[in-house]
Scaffold this motif. Structure first.
Motif, PDB file in Angstrom:
ATOM      1  N   TYR A 169       0.843  -1.182  -0.174  1.00 47.11           N
ATOM      2  CA  TYR A 169      -0.239  -0.748  -0.088  1.00 47.11           C
ATOM      3  C   TYR A 169       0.986   0.966  -0.050  1.00 47.11           C
ATOM      4  O   TYR A 169       2.057   1.166   0.477  1.00 47.11           O
ATOM      5  CB  TYR A 169      -1.248  -0.162   0.970  1.00 47.11           C
ATOM      6  CG  TYR A 169      -1.964  -1.423   1.577  1.00 47.11           C
ATOM      7  CD1 TYR A 169      -2.722  -0.961   0.500  1.00 47.11           C
ATOM      8  CD2 TYR A 169      -1.575  -1.948   2.662  1.00 47.11           C
ATOM      9  CE1 TYR A 169      -3.547  -2.474   0.676  1.00 47.11           C
ATOM     10  CE2 TYR A 169      -2.444  -3.025   2.820  1.00 47.11           C
ATOM     11  CZ  TYR A 169      -3.367  -3.332   1.529  1.00 47.11           C
ATOM     12  OH  TYR A 169      -3.580  -4.644   1.735  1.00 47.11           O
ATOM     13  N   ASP A 192      -0.023   5.933   0.304  1.00 49.10           N
ATOM     14  CA  ASP A 192      -0.586   6.984   0.564  1.00 49.10           C
ATOM     15  C   ASP A 192      -1.134   7.778  -1.201  1.00 49.10           C
ATOM     16  O   ASP A 192      -1.821   8.145  -1.548  1.00 49.10           O
ATOM     17  CB  ASP A 192      -0.089   8.340   1.150  1.00 49.10           C
ATOM     18  CG  ASP A 192      -0.486   6.869   3.368  1.00 49.10           C
ATOM     19  OD1 ASP A 192      -1.505   6.508   2.942  1.00 49.10           O
ATOM     20  OD2 ASP A 192       0.428   7.189   3.708  1.00 49.10           O
ATOM     21  N   LYS A 207     -12.744  -9.437  -2.565  1.00 52.83           N
ATOM     22  CA  LYS A 207     -13.088  -8.987  -0.718  1.00 52.83           C
ATOM     23  C   LYS A 207     -12.591  -9.926   0.126  1.00 52.83           C
ATOM     24  O   LYS A 207     -13.326 -10.396   0.960  1.00 52.83           O
ATOM     25  CB  LYS A 207     -14.971  -8.945  -1.280  1.00 52.83           C
ATOM     26  CG  LYS A 207     -15.038  -7.514  -1.737  1.00 52.83           C
ATOM     27  CD  LYS A 207     -16.271  -7.450  -1.703  1.00 52.83           C
ATOM     28  CE  LYS A 207     -16.018  -6.210  -2.441  1.00 52.83           C
ATOM     29  NZ  LYS A 207     -17.820  -5.789  -2.725  1.00 52.83           N
ATOM     30  N   SER A 213      -9.036  -2.870   3.830  1.00 50.04           N
ATOM     31  CA  SER A 213      -7.993  -1.335   4.183  1.00 50.04           C
ATOM     32  C   SER A 213      -7.330  -1.009   2.983  1.00 50.04           C
ATOM     33  O   SER A 213      -7.543   0.361   2.480  1.00 50.04           O
ATOM     34  CB  SER A 213      -7.141  -1.563   5.017  1.00 50.04           C
ATOM     35  OG  SER A 213      -5.819  -2.151   4.682  1.00 50.04           O
ATOM     36  N   PRO A 234      -8.727  -0.589  -0.185  1.00 48.79           N
ATOM     37  CA  PRO A 234      -9.302   0.365  -1.359  1.00 48.79           C
ATOM     38  C   PRO A 234      -9.051   2.193  -0.965  1.00 48.79           C
ATOM     39  O   PRO A 234      -9.553   2.965  -1.571  1.00 48.79           O
ATOM     40  CB  PRO A 234     -11.379   0.561  -0.999  1.00 48.79           C
ATOM     41  CG  PRO A 234     -11.228  -1.133  -1.021  1.00 48.79           C
ATOM     42  CD  PRO A 234      -9.968  -1.177   0.057  1.00 48.79           C
ATOM     43  N   ASN A 235      -9.050   1.924   0.397  1.00 43.51           N
ATOM     44  CA  ASN A 235      -8.308   3.195   0.764  1.00 43.51           C
ATOM     45  C   ASN A 235      -6.183   3.908   0.270  1.00 43.51           C
ATOM     46  O   ASN A 235      -6.041   4.589   0.821  1.00 43.51           O
ATOM     47  CB  ASN A 235      -8.324   3.388   2.285  1.00 43.51           C
ATOM     48  CG  ASN A 235      -9.266   2.860   2.757  1.00 43.51           C
ATOM     49  OD1 ASN A 235     -10.868   2.866   2.276  1.00 43.51           O
ATOM     50  ND2 ASN A 235      -9.737   1.996   4.033  1.00 43.51           N
ATOM     51  N   TYR A 236      -5.879   2.786   0.168  1.00 40.93           N
ATOM     52  CA  TYR A 236      -4.871   3.018  -0.241  1.00 40.93           C
ATOM     53  C   TYR A 236      -4.802   3.030  -2.224  1.00 40.93           C
ATOM     54  O   TYR A 236      -4.730   2.649  -2.489  1.00 40.93           O
ATOM     55  CB  TYR A 236      -4.004   2.537   0.239  1.00 40.93           C
ATOM     56  CG  TYR A 236      -3.771   2.497   1.541  1.00 40.93           C
ATOM     57  CD1 TYR A 236      -3.073   3.767   2.509  1.00 40.93           C
ATOM     58  CD2 TYR A 236      -4.367   1.789   2.867  1.00 40.93           C
ATOM     59  CE1 TYR A 236      -3.054   4.020   3.897  1.00 40.93           C
ATOM     60  CE2 TYR A 236      -5.062   2.203   4.420  1.00 40.93           C
ATOM     61  CZ  TYR A 236      -3.881   3.412   4.241  1.00 40.93           C
ATOM     62  OH  TYR A 236      -3.881   3.681   5.789  1.00 40.93           O
ATOM     63  N   HIS A 237      -3.143   2.922  -2.532  1.00 37.62           N
ATOM     64  CA  HIS A 237      -2.754   2.905  -4.070  1.00 37.62           C
ATOM     65  C   HIS A 237      -1.989   1.828  -3.525  1.00 37.62           C
ATOM     66  O   HIS A 237      -1.260   1.254  -2.702  1.00 37.62           O
ATOM     67  CB  HIS A 237      -1.824   4.111  -4.720  1.00 37.62           C
ATOM     68  CG  HIS A 237      -2.821   5.057  -4.203  1.00 37.62           C
ATOM     69  ND1 HIS A 237      -2.970   5.497  -5.826  1.00 37.62           N
ATOM     70  CD2 HIS A 237      -2.343   6.724  -4.034  1.00 37.62           C
ATOM     71  CE1 HIS A 237      -3.737   6.503  -5.627  1.00 37.62           C
ATOM     72  NE2 HIS A 237      -2.984   7.580  -5.057  1.00 37.62           N
ATOM     73  N   CYS A 238      -2.755   0.407  -4.462  1.00 39.51           N
ATOM     74  CA  CYS A 238      -1.928  -0.834  -4.364  1.00 39.51           C
ATOM     75  C   CYS A 238      -0.953  -0.911  -5.458  1.00 39.51           C
ATOM     76  O   CYS A 238      -0.778  -0.488  -6.592  1.00 39.51           O
ATOM     77  CB  CYS A 238      -2.950  -1.020  -4.289  1.00 39.51           C
ATOM     78  SG  CYS A 238      -4.249  -1.692  -3.028  1.00 39.51           S
TER      79      CYS A 238
END
Length: 140
Positions: free
Chosen positions: A8, A10, A28, A34, A36-40
């Motif tokens: 991950y 930011d 999923k 978590s 979807p909240n970060y750049h993977c």
């Protein structure tokens, strides 16, 4: 397995020059909650590891299938074709020579390993007889 290598960030990660970008959907799961909240991203080294793991898994799966089919008395061609169809690798169906060659190389390697083991045993026994023959001779 692939999910375990996801990292991950930011901010978007700069990719190396000449490196291809691929977009894929992650399942999923609790381990990726978590995401979807970060750049993977997946590092280059991890991509190599994934490829190595996939090769090993494929080889183990094919070997297991091949041994099972041969024990059932099936011909090599039938075993390989059934493996290809069962794994939905139909693009290899007309070109199963690749898998035949792979099996042939594996059998040659196994034969070479057995030959080396036999050679070592013979050498060991020969050394024992040469250095302590009285121990192995029968008294008459």
């Amino acid at each position: 397995m692939v999910c375990s290598f996801v990292r991950y960030s930011d901010t978007p990660v700069d990719r190396e020059t000449g490196e291809d970008v691929m977009t894929f959907l992650l399942p999923k799961t609790h381990s990726l909650a978590s995401a979807p909240n970060y750049h993977c991203y997946i590092r280059s080294e991890d991509q190599i590891k994934i490829n190595d793991f996939l090769k090993v898994i494929f080889n183990l799966d094919l070997d297991r299938w091949y041994i099972k089919g041969m024990k059932m008395g099936m011909q090599q061609k039938e075993v390989l074709e059934s493996f290809i169809v069962s794994r939905k690798l139909t693009n290899l169906l007309n070109d199963n020579e690749t898998l035949k060659k792979r099996q042939y190389r594996e059998e040659l390697q196994l034969l070479e390993e057995r030959k080396e083991l036999l050679r070592q045993r013979c050498y060991y026994r020969n050394q024992r007889l040469e250095f302590d023959p009285q121990k192995y001779l029968v008294n008459t």
